[in-house]
Design a protein around this motif. Structure first.
Motif: not given
Length: 179
Positions: A92-96
């Protein structure tokens, strides 16, 4: 949360560097990374991926099997790398981070607009038009209703906040009176 962002940044930057030169690939990766992040954020998936009884190959197959989009060899390698390095739950943080890089590359930004009441499409367009002039960027609005604001809007673009809500005005008055 800052720690997760720090862990996610190199993965997002590497992925972005791979996809940046081809606009179609950039859009494709953006959609795929968003889907990967959505699946990785599910509670049952998180629990299964941290089960010590599963080895890396089983985790890769489990996670890849949950993805609806067809996985290219590059996407599968990306998933394998994240599983082997125990970073799959940081998706999720990578996508953000990836979306931030993509938006910056395209000269756009996400505008998180919170309003006390539902806004019509015309109101959103008028607001976004004014905000684009203020920020000098093409904005993609994400509108939510937050009744706690009482009235007005709160806009977040990147790390900048524009808060014209009644709630913020009352807080400023309270702080002034308390001083």
């Amino acid at each position: 949360m800052a720690e997760l962002s720090t862990i996610a940044r190199p993965y997002a930057e590497a992925l972005f560097a791979t996809a940046r030169d081809d606009q179609a690939a950039l859009a494709s990766w953006s959609g795929l990374v968003a889907e990967l992040a959505q699946v990785a954020s599910l509670g049952d998936v998180r629990e299964a991926l941290t089960d010590p009884r599963l080895n890396a190959a089983q985790r890769i197959e489990l996670f890849a099997g949950l993805i609806k989009s067809p996985l290219s060899a590059h996407a599968r390698n990306f998933i394998e790398m994240l599983v082997v390095n125990n970073r799959i739950l940081v998706l999720p943080q990578i996508a953000e981070q990836f979306e931030i890089l993509k938006n910056r590359h395209e000269g756009t930004a996400l505008a998180q607009i919170s309003s006390a009441y539902a806004l019509s499409d015309e109101q959103v367009q008028t607001l976004v038009s004014g905000l684009e002039k203020k920020f000098g960027l093409k904005l993609k609005p994400a509108v939510t209703v937050d009744t706690d604001l009482i009235g007005g809007v709160r806009v977040i673009v990147g790390d900048q906040v524009l808060d014209t809500s009644v709630q913020a005005q009352l807080a400023r008055m309270r702080d002034t009176l308390a001083a």
